[in-house]
Write a protein that holds these residues in place. Sequence first.
Motif, mmCIF file in Angstrom:
data_model
loop_
_atom_site.group_PDB
_atom_site.id
_atom_site.type_symbol
_atom_site.label_atom_id
_atom_site.label_comp_id
_atom_site.label_asym_id
_atom_site.label_seq_id
_atom_site.Cartn_x
_atom_site.Cartn_y
_atom_site.Cartn_z
ATOM 1 N N GLN A 1 0.856 -1.185 0.000
ATOM 2 C CA GLN A 1 0.000 0.000 0.000
ATOM 3 C C GLN A 1 0.892 1.236 0.000
ATOM 4 N N SER A 2 0.531 2.236 -0.789
ATOM 5 C CA SER A 2 1.399 3.417 -0.870
ATOM 6 C C SER A 2 1.100 4.449 0.209
ATOM 7 N N GLY A 3 -0.085 4.505 0.731
ATOM 8 C CA GLY A 3 -0.401 5.431 1.817
ATOM 9 C C GLY A 3 -0.551 6.863 1.329
ATOM 10 N N SER A 4 -0.904 7.740 2.269
ATOM 11 C CA SER A 4 -1.056 9.171 1.951
ATOM 12 C C SER A 4 -0.277 9.973 2.991
ATOM 13 N N GLU A 5 -0.449 11.295 2.956
ATOM 14 C CA GLU A 5 0.309 12.168 3.865
ATOM 15 C C GLU A 5 0.072 11.801 5.332
ATOM 16 N N HIS A 6 1.135 11.837 6.112
ATOM 17 C CA HIS A 6 1.141 11.619 7.558
ATOM 18 C C HIS A 6 0.787 10.187 7.958
ATOM 19 N N ASP A 7 0.794 9.249 7.046
ATOM 20 C CA ASP A 7 0.514 7.848 7.387
ATOM 21 C C ASP A 7 1.783 7.158 7.893
ATOM 22 N N LEU A 8 1.604 6.354 8.920
ATOM 23 C CA LEU A 8 2.693 5.515 9.422
ATOM 24 C C LEU A 8 2.718 4.248 8.587
ATOM 25 N N MET A 9 3.860 3.964 8.010
ATOM 26 C CA MET A 9 4.003 2.827 7.110
ATOM 27 C C MET A 9 4.953 1.800 7.732
ATOM 28 N N LEU A 10 4.585 0.520 7.644
ATOM 29 C CA LEU A 10 5.474 -0.574 8.035
ATOM 30 C C LEU A 10 5.911 -1.280 6.761
ATOM 31 N N LEU A 11 7.204 -1.484 6.643
ATOM 32 C CA LEU A 11 7.771 -2.140 5.474
ATOM 33 C C LEU A 11 8.547 -3.365 5.938
ATOM 34 N N ARG A 12 8.192 -4.533 5.375
ATOM 35 C CA ARG A 12 8.889 -5.770 5.729
ATOM 36 C C ARG A 12 9.423 -6.397 4.446
ATOM 37 N N ALA A 13 10.701 -6.756 4.501
ATOM 38 C CA ALA A 13 11.350 -7.423 3.370
ATOM 39 C C ALA A 13 11.608 -8.869 3.763
ATOM 40 N N CYS A 14 11.327 -9.783 2.839
ATOM 41 C CA CYS A 14 11.560 -11.204 3.080
ATOM 42 C C CYS A 14 12.426 -11.741 1.942
ATOM 43 N N VAL A 15 13.502 -12.409 2.291
ATOM 44 C CA VAL A 15 14.433 -12.971 1.304
ATOM 45 C C VAL A 15 14.527 -14.472 1.526
ATOM 46 N N LYS A 16 14.469 -15.224 0.446
ATOM 47 C CA LYS A 16 14.677 -16.677 0.493
ATOM 48 C C LYS A 16 16.124 -16.976 0.112
ATOM 49 N N PHE A 17 16.702 -17.987 0.743
ATOM 50 C CA PHE A 17 18.078 -18.372 0.433
ATOM 51 C C PHE A 17 18.239 -19.868 0.644
ATOM 52 N N ASP A 18 19.252 -20.422 0.013
ATOM 53 C CA ASP A 18 19.587 -21.834 0.172
ATOM 54 C C ASP A 18 20.620 -21.969 1.284
ATOM 55 N N PRO A 19 20.352 -22.759 2.319
ATOM 56 C CA PRO A 19 21.368 -22.980 3.350
ATOM 57 C C PRO A 19 22.594 -23.676 2.748
ATOM 58 N N GLN B 1 14.225 -23.930 0.649
ATOM 59 C CA GLN B 1 14.831 -22.638 0.947
ATOM 60 C C GLN B 1 14.370 -22.112 2.297
ATOM 61 N N ALA B 2 15.302 -21.506 3.010
ATOM 62 C CA ALA B 2 14.997 -20.840 4.276
ATOM 63 C C ALA B 2 14.734 -19.365 3.984
ATOM 64 N N PHE B 3 14.266 -18.628 4.984
ATOM 65 C CA PHE B 3 13.978 -17.211 4.766
ATOM 66 C C PHE B 3 14.501 -16.380 5.918
ATOM 67 N N MET B 4 14.672 -15.086 5.627
ATOM 68 C CA MET B 4 15.004 -14.106 6.659
ATOM 69 C C MET B 4 14.225 -12.837 6.358
ATOM 70 N N THR B 5 13.916 -12.105 7.392
ATOM 71 C CA THR B 5 13.135 -10.886 7.228
ATOM 72 C C THR B 5 13.829 -9.705 7.873
ATOM 73 N N ALA B 6 13.477 -8.521 7.397
ATOM 74 C CA ALA B 6 13.903 -7.266 8.001
ATOM 75 C C ALA B 6 12.707 -6.331 7.942
ATOM 76 N N MET B 7 12.575 -5.470 8.942
ATOM 77 C CA MET B 7 11.411 -4.599 9.008
ATOM 78 C C MET B 7 11.854 -3.184 9.333
ATOM 79 N N SER B 8 11.111 -2.226 8.790
ATOM 80 C CA SER B 8 11.363 -0.815 9.064
ATOM 81 C C SER B 8 10.040 -0.073 9.051
ATOM 82 N N ALA B 9 10.024 1.081 9.676
ATOM 83 C CA ALA B 9 8.825 1.915 9.722
ATOM 84 C C ALA B 9 9.209 3.347 9.380
ATOM 85 N N PHE B 10 8.284 4.057 8.770
ATOM 86 C CA PHE B 10 8.512 5.466 8.459
ATOM 87 C C PHE B 10 7.160 6.157 8.357
#
Length: 181
Positions: A130-148, A166-175
Motif C-alpha cells: 500500500q502506498s499510503g497518503s500524507e502523515h501515514d505511518l508505514m510498516l515495510l517488511r522485506a523477506c528474502v529466500k536463500f539456500d542454506p 529454501q529458508a527465509f530471513m526478514t527485516a522490518m522498518s517503519a517510516f
Amino acid sequence: MMPRIRHMLRHFCRNEDGQIAIEFVIMTPLIFTIFLTSIELGLYSKRQMWLDRGLDIAVREVRLNTASIPSHDALKQTICVNAGFIPDCSASLKLEMVVVNPRSFTPLDPSSDCVDRSQPIASQAAPNYQSGSEHDLMLLRACVKFDPIFPTTGLGFQFSKDNAGQAFMTAMSAFVQEPGD
C-alpha cells in the motif's frame, strides 16, 4: 573351555589398546557439526546484516524523497543494489508495506509473505503493498529466500524451509509518509 573364555574376556577388559578410537568416533561428528553450524551462522548473519543495510538505505531515500513512495519494483531494486551479499536478490526478495494506525496498532501477520520458488511465478499472489497518503505511518517488511550452505547439518537443518528447500530471513522498518511540498 569356560576358563579359557574367562581368561580371554579378562584380558580384553584390561587391555587399553585402541581406547582413543572410541573417543574419536564419538567426538568427531560433534566437532564437525559445531564447525559447520558456525559457518552457516556466520553466512546467515552476514546476509541479515546486508538485508538490514539495504532496507535502511531504501527507507532513508523514501523519507528524504517525500513527493511519493516508489513502486514495489523500484523499492525492491533500491534494496537489492544496496544489499550486496544477497545472492539473486531480485528474484528472492519480496516486500510488504502497509498503512498502520498508531492509535490502534495491529502488527503485521507473523508469517511473512515470501517468494515461493516451488510454485510458478504466475500463481503467486501480488504483494501486500500500500502506498499510503500524507502523515501515514508505514510498516515495510522485506523477506528474502536463500539456500542454506549445509541444509542437512546443524543450523541449516534447523531452519524452517519451504517446498523448494529454501529458508527465509526478514527485516522490518517503519517510516511516516511526509506531506509533499
